[in-house]
Design a protein around this motif. Structure first.
Motif, PDB file in Angstrom:
ATOM      1  N   VAL A   1      15.277 -12.403  78.429  1.00 26.68           N
ATOM      2  CA  VAL A   1      14.864 -12.887  77.116  1.00 26.68           C
ATOM      3  C   VAL A   1      13.350 -12.771  76.975  1.00 26.68           C
ATOM      4  CG1 VAL A   1      14.746 -15.297  77.887  1.00 26.68           C
ATOM      5  CG2 VAL A   1      15.037 -14.792  75.455  1.00 26.68           C
ATOM      6  N   GLU A   2      12.918 -12.259  75.838  1.00 28.21           N
ATOM      7  CA  GLU A   2      11.482 -12.139  75.584  1.00 28.21           C
ATOM      8  C   GLU A   2      10.845 -13.532  75.538  1.00 28.21           C
ATOM      9  OE1 GLU A   2       8.652 -10.799  75.140  1.00 28.21           O
ATOM     10  OE2 GLU A   2       9.139  -8.725  75.625  1.00 28.21           O
ATOM     11  N   LYS A   3       9.518 -13.534  75.633  1.00 26.40           N
ATOM     12  CA  LYS A   3       8.788 -14.799  75.531  1.00 26.40           C
ATOM     13  C   LYS A   3       8.758 -15.274  74.081  1.00 26.40           C
ATOM     14  CE  LYS A   3       5.266 -12.900  73.305  1.00 26.40           C
ATOM     15  NZ  LYS A   3       4.915 -13.246  71.919  1.00 26.40           N
ATOM     16  N   PRO A   4       8.674 -16.569  73.869  1.00 25.77           N
ATOM     17  CA  PRO A   4       8.929 -17.628  74.827  1.00 25.77           C
ATOM     18  C   PRO A   4      10.421 -17.743  75.097  1.00 25.77           C
ATOM     19  CG  PRO A   4       8.618 -18.570  72.665  1.00 25.77           C
ATOM     20  CD  PRO A   4       8.366 -17.094  72.517  1.00 25.77           C
ATOM     21  N   ILE A   5      10.802 -18.334  76.204  1.00 29.57           N
ATOM     22  CA  ILE A   5      12.222 -18.422  76.528  1.00 29.57           C
ATOM     23  C   ILE A   5      12.992 -19.103  75.405  1.00 29.57           C
ATOM     24  CG2 ILE A   5      11.890 -20.579  77.823  1.00 29.57           C
ATOM     25  CD1 ILE A   5      14.162 -19.651  79.678  1.00 29.57           C
ATOM     26  N   ALA A   6      12.373 -20.084  74.764  1.00 27.40           N
ATOM     27  CA  ALA A   6      12.945 -20.799  73.619  1.00 27.40           C
ATOM     28  C   ALA A   6      11.800 -21.547  72.962  1.00 27.40           C
ATOM     29  CB  ALA A   6      14.049 -21.756  74.070  1.00 27.40           C
ATOM     30  N   LEU A   7      12.083 -22.271  71.894  1.00 31.27           N
ATOM     31  CA  LEU A   7      11.054 -23.079  71.246  1.00 31.27           C
ATOM     32  C   LEU A   7      11.203 -24.558  71.571  1.00 31.27           C
ATOM     33  CD1 LEU A   7      10.672 -21.443  67.708  1.00 31.27           C
ATOM     34  CD2 LEU A   7       9.473 -20.924  69.852  1.00 31.27           C
ATOM     35  N   ARG A   8      12.377 -24.955  72.006  1.00 34.41           N
ATOM     36  CA  ARG A   8      12.618 -26.349  72.376  1.00 34.41           C
ATOM     37  C   ARG A   8      12.975 -26.428  73.850  1.00 34.41           C
ATOM     38  NH1 ARG A   8      15.955 -29.277  67.549  1.00 34.41           N
ATOM     39  NH2 ARG A   8      15.297 -27.976  65.796  1.00 34.41           N
ATOM     40  N   LEU A   9      12.453 -27.438  74.529  1.00 44.17           N
ATOM     41  CA  LEU A   9      12.785 -27.610  75.937  1.00 44.17           C
ATOM     42  C   LEU A   9      14.268 -27.852  76.139  1.00 44.17           C
ATOM     43  CD1 LEU A   9       9.797 -29.735  77.282  1.00 44.17           C
ATOM     44  CD2 LEU A   9      10.420 -27.411  77.965  1.00 44.17           C
ATOM     45  N   SER A  10      14.904 -28.573  75.228  1.00 45.21           N
ATOM     46  CA  SER A  10      16.337 -28.826  75.350  1.00 45.21           C
ATOM     47  C   SER A  10      17.122 -27.524  75.291  1.00 45.21           C
ATOM     48  CB  SER A  10      16.813 -29.784  74.252  1.00 45.21           C
ATOM     49  OG  SER A  10      16.492 -29.278  72.967  1.00 45.21           O
ATOM     50  N   ASP A  11      16.649 -26.567  74.481  1.00 44.33           N
ATOM     51  CA  ASP A  11      17.310 -25.263  74.415  1.00 44.33           C
ATOM     52  C   ASP A  11      17.100 -24.482  75.708  1.00 44.33           C
ATOM     53  OD1 ASP A  11      18.330 -25.652  71.889  1.00 44.33           O
ATOM     54  OD2 ASP A  11      16.676 -24.649  70.869  1.00 44.33           O
ATOM     55  N   ALA A  12      15.882 -24.536  76.265  1.00 44.08           N
ATOM     56  CA  ALA A  12      15.624 -23.854  77.533  1.00 44.08           C
ATOM     57  C   ALA A  12      16.513 -24.426  78.633  1.00 44.08           C
ATOM     58  CB  ALA A  12      14.160 -23.986  77.913  1.00 44.08           C
ATOM     59  N   ASP A  13      16.658 -25.741  78.652  1.00 43.93           N
ATOM     60  CA  ASP A  13      17.521 -26.380  79.650  1.00 43.93           C
ATOM     61  C   ASP A  13      18.972 -25.932  79.479  1.00 43.93           C
ATOM     62  OD1 ASP A  13      15.388 -27.732  80.763  1.00 43.93           O
ATOM     63  OD2 ASP A  13      15.704 -29.532  79.550  1.00 43.93           O
ATOM     64  N   ALA A  14      19.411 -25.819  78.226  1.00 43.85           N
ATOM     65  CA  ALA A  14      20.781 -25.380  77.962  1.00 43.85           C
ATOM     66  C   ALA A  14      20.978 -23.934  78.404  1.00 43.85           C
ATOM     67  CB  ALA A  14      21.100 -25.532  76.479  1.00 43.85           C
ATOM     68  N   MET A  15      19.976 -23.104  78.236  1.00 42.12           N
ATOM     69  CA  MET A  15      20.064 -21.714  78.670  1.00 42.12           C
ATOM     70  C   MET A  15      20.194 -21.614  80.181  1.00 42.12           C
ATOM     71  SD  MET A  15      17.078 -20.284  76.124  1.00 42.12           S
ATOM     72  CE  MET A  15      17.082 -18.558  76.645  1.00 42.12           C
ATOM     73  N   VAL A  16      19.379 -22.354  80.892  1.00 40.61           N
ATOM     74  CA  VAL A  16      19.428 -22.344  82.364  1.00 40.61           C
ATOM     75  C   VAL A  16      20.779 -22.860  82.846  1.00 40.61           C
ATOM     76  CG1 VAL A  16      18.427 -23.359  84.441  1.00 40.61           C
ATOM     77  CG2 VAL A  16      16.930 -22.544  82.611  1.00 40.61           C
ATOM     78  N   ALA A  17      21.258 -23.929  82.220  1.00 47.17           N
ATOM     79  CA  ALA A  17      22.553 -24.500  82.607  1.00 47.17           C
ATOM     80  C   ALA A  17      23.692 -23.530  82.324  1.00 47.17           C
ATOM     81  CB  ALA A  17      22.781 -25.817  81.870  1.00 47.17           C
ATOM     82  N   THR A  18      23.633 -22.843  81.190  1.00 55.34           N
ATOM     83  CA  THR A  18      24.682 -21.884  80.839  1.00 55.34           C
ATOM     84  C   THR A  18      24.735 -20.738  81.836  1.00 55.34           C
ATOM     85  OG1 THR A  18      24.509 -22.416  78.486  1.00 55.34           O
ATOM     86  CG2 THR A  18      25.512 -20.305  79.058  1.00 55.34           C
ATOM     87  N   ALA A  19      23.581 -20.231  82.240  1.00 56.28           N
ATOM     88  CA  ALA A  19      23.547 -19.150  83.225  1.00 56.28           C
ATOM     89  C   ALA A  19      24.212 -19.593  84.524  1.00 56.28           C
ATOM     90  CB  ALA A  19      22.106 -18.722  83.486  1.00 56.28           C
ATOM     91  N   ARG A  20      23.911 -20.805  84.938  1.00 56.57           N
ATOM     92  CA  ARG A  20      24.499 -21.331  86.171  1.00 56.57           C
ATOM     93  C   ARG A  20      26.016 -21.480  86.032  1.00 56.57           C
ATOM     94  NH1 ARG A  20      21.351 -25.208  86.522  1.00 56.57           N
ATOM     95  NH2 ARG A  20      22.604 -26.772  85.427  1.00 56.57           N
ATOM     96  N   GLU A  21      26.459 -22.033  84.923  1.00 57.09           N
ATOM     97  CA  GLU A  21      27.891 -22.262  84.715  1.00 57.09           C
ATOM     98  C   GLU A  21      28.667 -20.956  84.545  1.00 57.09           C
ATOM     99  OE1 GLU A  21      27.704 -24.698  81.290  1.00 57.09           O
ATOM    100  OE2 GLU A  21      26.858 -26.437  82.366  1.00 57.09           O
TER     101      GLU A  21
END
Length: 352
Positions: free
Chosen positions: A91-111
């Motif tokens: 994903v291009e920068k920034p990873i997201a605009l909200r930290l909650s969205d970035a956390d959801a992205m990291v969690a989704t990749a793991r799951e």
């Protein structure tokens, strides 16, 4: 590995050019909601084009999807691609605009059992690699100050190209868009940050967010940081530089894309220091040449299963610093890292 691209805007050309040079990478398709953009990009690179990434991924099943959409849509597209289609994502920068969205992205990749990477191509600049190595080897002794200056030119027509540019909901200003690479480099080189104190202005452009900002950082190590970013340089890009001052050394990487070694001096001189100027180069744009090395690194990690310095968590670190600076701007006071940033306007009205 087969790579598909979602989003055919300004940065997509750099992705396509770099992928063409990486052995083992094959661009198989591109997608954009605007048919003319999708078609022109597909024809230019000789690949099928789509206006629905769902259709594209269902038909082609690529190994990797590069997400180059508007910043505010990074999270939604990336999460859907990983969850519904099981693809690895860059994903291009920034990873997201909200930290909650970035956390959801990291969690989704793991799951989903896939890998998520973020684009921080300046980490691969040869002068920056040398600077990082010198820091890791302890050549600076105690690090005292790290300074970054991003003084770029963006005319009004840059912001007028698309209605989302410079908006809080989809983009942000010079901190979150242009200077986030330098935010990333400061924390990558200097380590964890304890607090930030920022101020901003909108001087020259018709847009919602800022076109100039300054901030002081307090690193957890005790070092101080000074950050400056603007798109008000006229008539052209002036510089994008980073400086590290330590008890036993000083280095400044300058140019308009952190591409030129301007100062390299240490108390403990080494023979190889005489060759540092060889690392300087002249880029064709402020993007530099790091995308090619970045894609090569990511594909190697995918092939071997080895960790990579561009995993999703790394993208979150830069986003948290950006969020903290925006929080400080709204509150008019220093903000500690690791706390909520409810007043940050990035990503629209929200509470993380």
């Amino acid at each position: 590995m087969d790579v598909a691209l979602v989003g055919c805007g300004r940065i997509s050309r750099k992705h396509c050019e770099a992928l063409e040079k990486v052995e083992g990478a094959k661009l198989v398709a591109v997608c954009d909601l605007i048919p003319d953009k999708a078609e022109s990009t597909g024809r230019q690179w000789g690949v099928p084009w789509y206006t629905s990434y769902g259709t594209m991924l269902s038909e082609l099943h690529p190994d990797v999807v590069n997400v180059c959409t508007e910043s505010g849509n990074h999270a939604g597209v990336a999460i859907d691609v990983m969850k519904r289609f099981g693809c690895n994502v860059i994903v291009e920068k920034p990873i997201a605009l909200r930290l909650s969205d970035a956390d959801a992205m990291v969690a989704t990749a793991r799951e989903a059992g896939v890998r998520l990477f973020t684009v921080k191509q300046n980490r691969f600049n040869a002068p920056i690699q040398m600077l990082k190595r010198a820091l890791d080897e302890g050549r600076f002794g105690r690090v005292l100050m790290i300074t970054s200056r991003v003084r770029w030119h963006r005319a009004q027509d840059y912001y007028d190209q698309a209605p989302w540019r410079g908006t809080w909901a989809q983009d942000g200003g010079c901190i979150s868009n242009q200077a986030i690479h330098h935010v990333d480099m400061m924390q990558w080189l200097g380590g964890p940050v304890a607090s930030v104190y920022a101020a901003s202005r909108r001087f020259l452009h018709r847009m919602e967010a800022e076109d100039a900002a300054v901030a002081t950082w307090q690193f957890a190590s005790g070092a101080l940081g000074a950050f400056e970013a603007t798109t008000c340089a006229n008539p052209r890009d002036l510089e994008a530089s980073i400086t590290v001052l330590g008890k036993e050394g000083e280095v400044e990487i300058a140019g308009f894309a952190v591409n030129q070694v301007r100062t390299w001096a240490f108390v403990d001189e080494r023979p190889e220091d005489k060759q540092v100027q060889d690392a300087s180069y002249i880029p064709d744009s402020v993007y530099g040449f790091g995308h090619e090395a970045l894609f090569r690194s990511v594909l190697q990690s995918l092939a071997t299963g080895q960790p990579n310095m561009l995993e999703g968590d790394e993208g979150r670190k830069a986003l948290e610093l950006v969020s903290a600076m925006y929080e400080s701007i709204e509150m008019g006071m220093p903000v500690e890292l690791g706390t909520p940033y409810p007043h940050s306007r990035l990503g629209g009205p929200h509470v993380d």
